[in-house]
Scaffold this motif. Structure first.
Motif, PDB file in Angstrom:
ATOM      1  N   THR A  30       0.844  -1.196   0.000  1.00 11.16           N
ATOM      2  CA  THR A  30       0.000   0.000   0.000  1.00 11.16           C
ATOM      3  C   THR A  30       0.881   1.248   0.000  1.00 11.16           C
ATOM      4  O   THR A  30       1.721   1.421   0.891  1.00 11.16           O
ATOM      5  CB  THR A  30      -0.910   0.020   1.231  1.00 11.16           C
ATOM      6  OG1 THR A  30      -1.640  -1.222   1.300  1.00 11.16           O
ATOM      7  CG2 THR A  30      -1.885   1.179   1.161  1.00 11.16           C
ATOM      8  N   THR A  31       0.694   2.115  -0.978  1.00 11.76           N
ATOM      9  CA  THR A  31       1.539   3.304  -1.118  1.00 11.76           C
ATOM     10  C   THR A  31       1.501   4.181   0.131  1.00 11.76           C
ATOM     11  O   THR A  31       2.526   4.724   0.562  1.00 11.76           O
ATOM     12  CB  THR A  31       1.096   4.125  -2.340  1.00 11.76           C
ATOM     13  OG1 THR A  31       1.151   3.296  -3.504  1.00 11.76           O
ATOM     14  CG2 THR A  31       1.996   5.327  -2.542  1.00 11.76           C
ATOM     15  N   LEU A  32       0.334   4.309   0.732  1.00  7.52           N
ATOM     16  CA  LEU A  32       0.166   5.157   1.909  1.00  7.52           C
ATOM     17  C   LEU A  32       1.079   4.724   3.050  1.00  7.52           C
ATOM     18  O   LEU A  32       1.527   5.560   3.854  1.00  7.52           O
ATOM     19  CB  LEU A  32      -1.299   5.114   2.357  1.00  7.52           C
ATOM     20  CG  LEU A  32      -1.669   5.928   3.606  1.00  7.52           C
ATOM     21  CD1 LEU A  32      -1.429   7.417   3.355  1.00  7.52           C
ATOM     22  CD2 LEU A  32      -3.115   5.669   4.002  1.00  7.52           C
ATOM     23  N   TYR A  33       1.372   3.423   3.135  1.00  2.73           N
ATOM     24  CA  TYR A  33       2.153   2.906   4.254  1.00  2.73           C
ATOM     25  C   TYR A  33       3.563   2.483   3.833  1.00  2.73           C
ATOM     26  O   TYR A  33       4.207   1.682   4.519  1.00  2.73           O
ATOM     27  CB  TYR A  33       1.437   1.703   4.877  1.00  2.73           C
ATOM     28  CG  TYR A  33       0.101   2.038   5.487  1.00  2.73           C
ATOM     29  CD1 TYR A  33       0.011   2.823   6.625  1.00  2.73           C
ATOM     30  CD2 TYR A  33      -1.082   1.565   4.922  1.00  2.73           C
ATOM     31  CE1 TYR A  33      -1.218   3.128   7.189  1.00  2.73           C
ATOM     32  CE2 TYR A  33      -2.309   1.868   5.472  1.00  2.73           C
ATOM     33  CZ  TYR A  33      -2.376   2.658   6.615  1.00  2.73           C
ATOM     34  OH  TYR A  33      -3.585   2.952   7.172  1.00  2.73           O
ATOM     35  N   ALA A  34       4.057   3.005   2.734  1.00  4.06           N
ATOM     36  CA  ALA A  34       5.358   2.579   2.213  1.00  4.06           C
ATOM     37  C   ALA A  34       6.481   2.820   3.220  1.00  4.06           C
ATOM     38  O   ALA A  34       7.344   1.953   3.433  1.00  4.06           O
ATOM     39  CB  ALA A  34       5.659   3.287   0.897  1.00  4.06           C
ATOM     40  N   ASP A  35       6.499   3.978   3.860  1.00  7.16           N
ATOM     41  CA  ASP A  35       7.557   4.289   4.826  1.00  7.16           C
ATOM     42  C   ASP A  35       7.454   3.390   6.055  1.00  7.16           C
ATOM     43  O   ASP A  35       8.474   2.916   6.592  1.00  7.16           O
ATOM     44  CB  ASP A  35       7.486   5.760   5.233  1.00  7.16           C
ATOM     45  CG  ASP A  35       7.867   6.705   4.103  1.00  7.16           C
ATOM     46  OD1 ASP A  35       8.508   6.236   3.135  1.00  7.16           O
ATOM     47  OD2 ASP A  35       7.513   7.895   4.184  1.00  7.16           O
ATOM     48  N   ASP A  36       6.223   3.164   6.518  1.00  8.94           N
ATOM     49  CA  ASP A  36       6.032   2.277   7.668  1.00  8.94           C
ATOM     50  C   ASP A  36       6.492   0.860   7.338  1.00  8.94           C
ATOM     51  O   ASP A  36       7.112   0.191   8.167  1.00  8.94           O
ATOM     52  CB  ASP A  36       4.551   2.258   8.075  1.00  8.94           C
ATOM     53  CG  ASP A  36       4.090   3.583   8.645  1.00  8.94           C
ATOM     54  OD1 ASP A  36       4.911   4.266   9.280  1.00  8.94           O
ATOM     55  OD2 ASP A  36       2.915   3.930   8.442  1.00  8.94           O
ATOM     56  N   MET A  37       6.169   0.401   6.117  1.00  7.22           N
ATOM     57  CA  MET A  37       6.555  -0.942   5.719  1.00  7.22           C
ATOM     58  C   MET A  37       8.074  -1.083   5.691  1.00  7.22           C
ATOM     59  O   MET A  37       8.631  -2.088   6.159  1.00  7.22           O
ATOM     60  CB  MET A  37       5.963  -1.269   4.345  1.00  7.22           C
ATOM     61  CG  MET A  37       6.184  -2.710   3.882  1.00  7.22           C
ATOM     62  SD  MET A  37       5.285  -3.967   4.837  1.00  7.22           S
ATOM     63  CE  MET A  37       6.595  -4.682   5.840  1.00  7.22           C
ATOM     64  N   ALA A  38       8.751  -0.078   5.156  1.00 10.29           N
ATOM     65  CA  ALA A  38      10.212  -0.120   5.087  1.00 10.29           C
ATOM     66  C   ALA A  38      10.823  -0.157   6.486  1.00 10.29           C
ATOM     67  O   ALA A  38      11.774  -0.912   6.752  1.00 10.29           O
ATOM     68  CB  ALA A  38      10.739   1.076   4.313  1.00 10.29           C
ATOM     69  N   SER A  39      10.282   0.638   7.401  1.00  3.42           N
ATOM     70  CA  SER A  39      10.799   0.683   8.765  1.00  3.42           C
ATOM     71  C   SER A  39      10.545  -0.631   9.507  1.00  3.42           C
ATOM     72  O   SER A  39      11.439  -1.168  10.174  1.00  3.42           O
ATOM     73  CB  SER A  39      10.142   1.841   9.526  1.00  3.42           C
ATOM     74  OG  SER A  39      10.550   1.859  10.874  1.00  3.42           O
ATOM     75  N   ASN A  40       9.325  -1.153   9.385  1.00  7.33           N
ATOM     76  CA  ASN A  40       9.003  -2.405  10.069  1.00  7.33           C
ATOM     77  C   ASN A  40       9.785  -3.584   9.498  1.00  7.33           C
ATOM     78  O   ASN A  40      10.221  -4.470  10.241  1.00  7.33           O
ATOM     79  CB  ASN A  40       7.500  -2.676   9.976  1.00  7.33           C
ATOM     80  CG  ASN A  40       6.690  -1.752  10.855  1.00  7.33           C
ATOM     81  OD1 ASN A  40       7.084  -1.430  11.969  1.00  7.33           O
ATOM     82  ND2 ASN A  40       5.547  -1.291  10.360  1.00  7.33           N
ATOM     83  N   LEU A  41       9.965  -3.598   8.189  1.00 10.71           N
ATOM     84  CA  LEU A  41      10.739  -4.675   7.564  1.00 10.71           C
ATOM     85  C   LEU A  41      12.182  -4.640   8.055  1.00 10.71           C
ATOM     86  O   LEU A  41      12.769  -5.694   8.357  1.00 10.71           O
ATOM     87  CB  LEU A  41      10.688  -4.549   6.048  1.00 10.71           C
ATOM     88  CG  LEU A  41      11.426  -5.639   5.260  1.00 10.71           C
ATOM     89  CD1 LEU A  41      10.806  -7.006   5.531  1.00 10.71           C
ATOM     90  CD2 LEU A  41      11.374  -5.325   3.758  1.00 10.71           C
ATOM     91  N   ALA A  42      12.762  -3.451   8.154  1.00 12.31           N
ATOM     92  CA  ALA A  42      14.123  -3.331   8.661  1.00 12.31           C
ATOM     93  C   ALA A  42      14.218  -3.842  10.100  1.00 12.31           C
ATOM     94  O   ALA A  42      15.190  -4.512  10.474  1.00 12.31           O
ATOM     95  CB  ALA A  42      14.593  -1.882   8.583  1.00 12.31           C
ATOM     96  N   GLY A  43      13.196  -3.554  10.912  1.00 16.43           N
ATOM     97  CA  GLY A  43      13.181  -4.041  12.281  1.00 16.43           C
ATOM     98  C   GLY A  43      13.088  -5.553  12.358  1.00 16.43           C
ATOM     99  O   GLY A  43      13.751  -6.189  13.189  1.00 16.43           O
ATOM    100  N   ILE A  44      12.268  -6.148  11.500  1.00  9.94           N
ATOM    101  CA  ILE A  44      12.116  -7.607  11.469  1.00  9.94           C
ATOM    102  C   ILE A  44      13.418  -8.280  11.074  1.00  9.94           C
ATOM    103  O   ILE A  44      13.864  -9.239  11.716  1.00  9.94           O
ATOM    104  CB  ILE A  44      10.972  -7.992  10.506  1.00  9.94           C
ATOM    105  CG1 ILE A  44       9.623  -7.578  11.088  1.00  9.94           C
ATOM    106  CG2 ILE A  44      10.987  -9.487  10.203  1.00  9.94           C
ATOM    107  CD1 ILE A  44       8.466  -7.672  10.115  1.00  9.94           C
ATOM    108  N   VAL A  45      14.053  -7.782  10.017  1.00 10.71           N
ATOM    109  CA  VAL A  45      15.315  -8.368   9.551  1.00 10.71           C
ATOM    110  C   VAL A  45      16.383  -8.271  10.637  1.00 10.71           C
ATOM    111  O   VAL A  45      17.105  -9.234  10.921  1.00 10.71           O
ATOM    112  CB  VAL A  45      15.792  -7.666   8.261  1.00 10.71           C
ATOM    113  CG1 VAL A  45      17.195  -8.116   7.889  1.00 10.71           C
ATOM    114  CG2 VAL A  45      14.822  -7.951   7.123  1.00 10.71           C
ATOM    115  N   SER A  46      16.487  -7.098  11.262  1.00 12.67           N
ATOM    116  CA  SER A  46      17.478  -6.908  12.322  1.00 12.67           C
ATOM    117  C   SER A  46      17.227  -7.858  13.486  1.00 12.67           C
ATOM    118  O   SER A  46      18.164  -8.444  14.045  1.00 12.67           O
ATOM    119  CB  SER A  46      17.439  -5.457  12.807  1.00 12.67           C
ATOM    120  OG  SER A  46      18.325  -5.263  13.893  1.00 12.67           O
TER     121      SER A  46
END
Length: 220
Positions: free
Chosen positions: A140-156
């Motif tokens: 979802t374009t509206l949540y693109a920044d949130d998705m990027a941040s949460n994905l980085a947290g999951i990977v870490s």
């Protein structure tokens, strides 16, 4: 991701080196993995399908001990929740849903016992690694920044503090169908030992129970 490639490369190298011994059987299997989740996030204990296989590397012909390196693949979804990666429903949105591919790499020492011409059993303990690749599952374009941040947290979270290290133990029941073909039903437990040195108060959190059915084919 670099650590993922390093660990996977080391595993492949170990298996390749084992080829200097005698690979006398191989198996394909499918099953289910039950992931223990002791947070209040749902689902509490997600169940996911698995596909994989293993080989039997014998030290000498007829010896009851062998190495049985294996690889199993599973897939599920996670979200970043209170500083942790936790299982979630596939429908979770708001930029907090990652599709996760899990690679269970197991290197167990196995003892095999044959009761008679038709029945047998095996038990093993070993070193195992859970290598997880995570991908954005909410586009979802509206949540693109949130998705990027949460994905980085999951990977870490997955790659920090040894959360990829899972010693294993298993029991297996064998039915010898005919020469070179064996049906096997087994259960494996993957121990989340990293909880001993992280701040997680629930030691069994993120442990995995893996139930499998397999066909073992002799190669000699």
């Amino acid at each position: 991701m670099n650590r993922f490639i390093l660990v996977l490369g080391m595993t492949i190298a170990l298996v390749a080196h084992a080829g200097a011994w005698d690979i006398d059987a191989a198996s394909g299997r499918f099953g289910i993995a039950i992931i223990n989740n002791q947070t209040d996030a749902k689902p509490v204990r997600p169940v996911t399908n698995t596909l994989g296989g293993s080989m039997n590397v014998s030290f000498s012909k007829g010896f009851f001990l062998s190495l049985q390196p294996g690889l199993d693949l599973y897939w599920t979804t996670y979200k970043f929740y209170e500083g942790r990666a936790v299982p979630t429903e596939q429908e979770t949105g708001a930029g907090n849903n990652a599709f996760v591919l899990g690679f269970l790499v197991d290197l167990p020492l196995t003892a095999t016992l044959r009761f008679n011409e038709r029945l047998g059993a095996a038990a093993s303990v070993g070193t195992a690694f859970l290598l997880r690749a995570s991908f954005a599952n909410d586009n979802t374009t509206l949540y693109a920044d949130d998705m990027a941040s949460n994905l980085a947290g999951i990977v870490s979270y997955f790659w920090s503090e040894g959360r990829w290290f899972y010693p294993s133990a298993s029991l297996r029941f064998d039915v010898y169908l005919q020469e070179a073909f064996t049906f096997a039903f087994g259960a494996r437990g993957f121990l989340p030992v990293f909880n001993a040195w992280t701040d997680n108060p629930n030691f069994w959190d993120e442990g995995i129970l893996h139930v499998t059915m397999a066909m073992i084919v002799g190669l000699e």
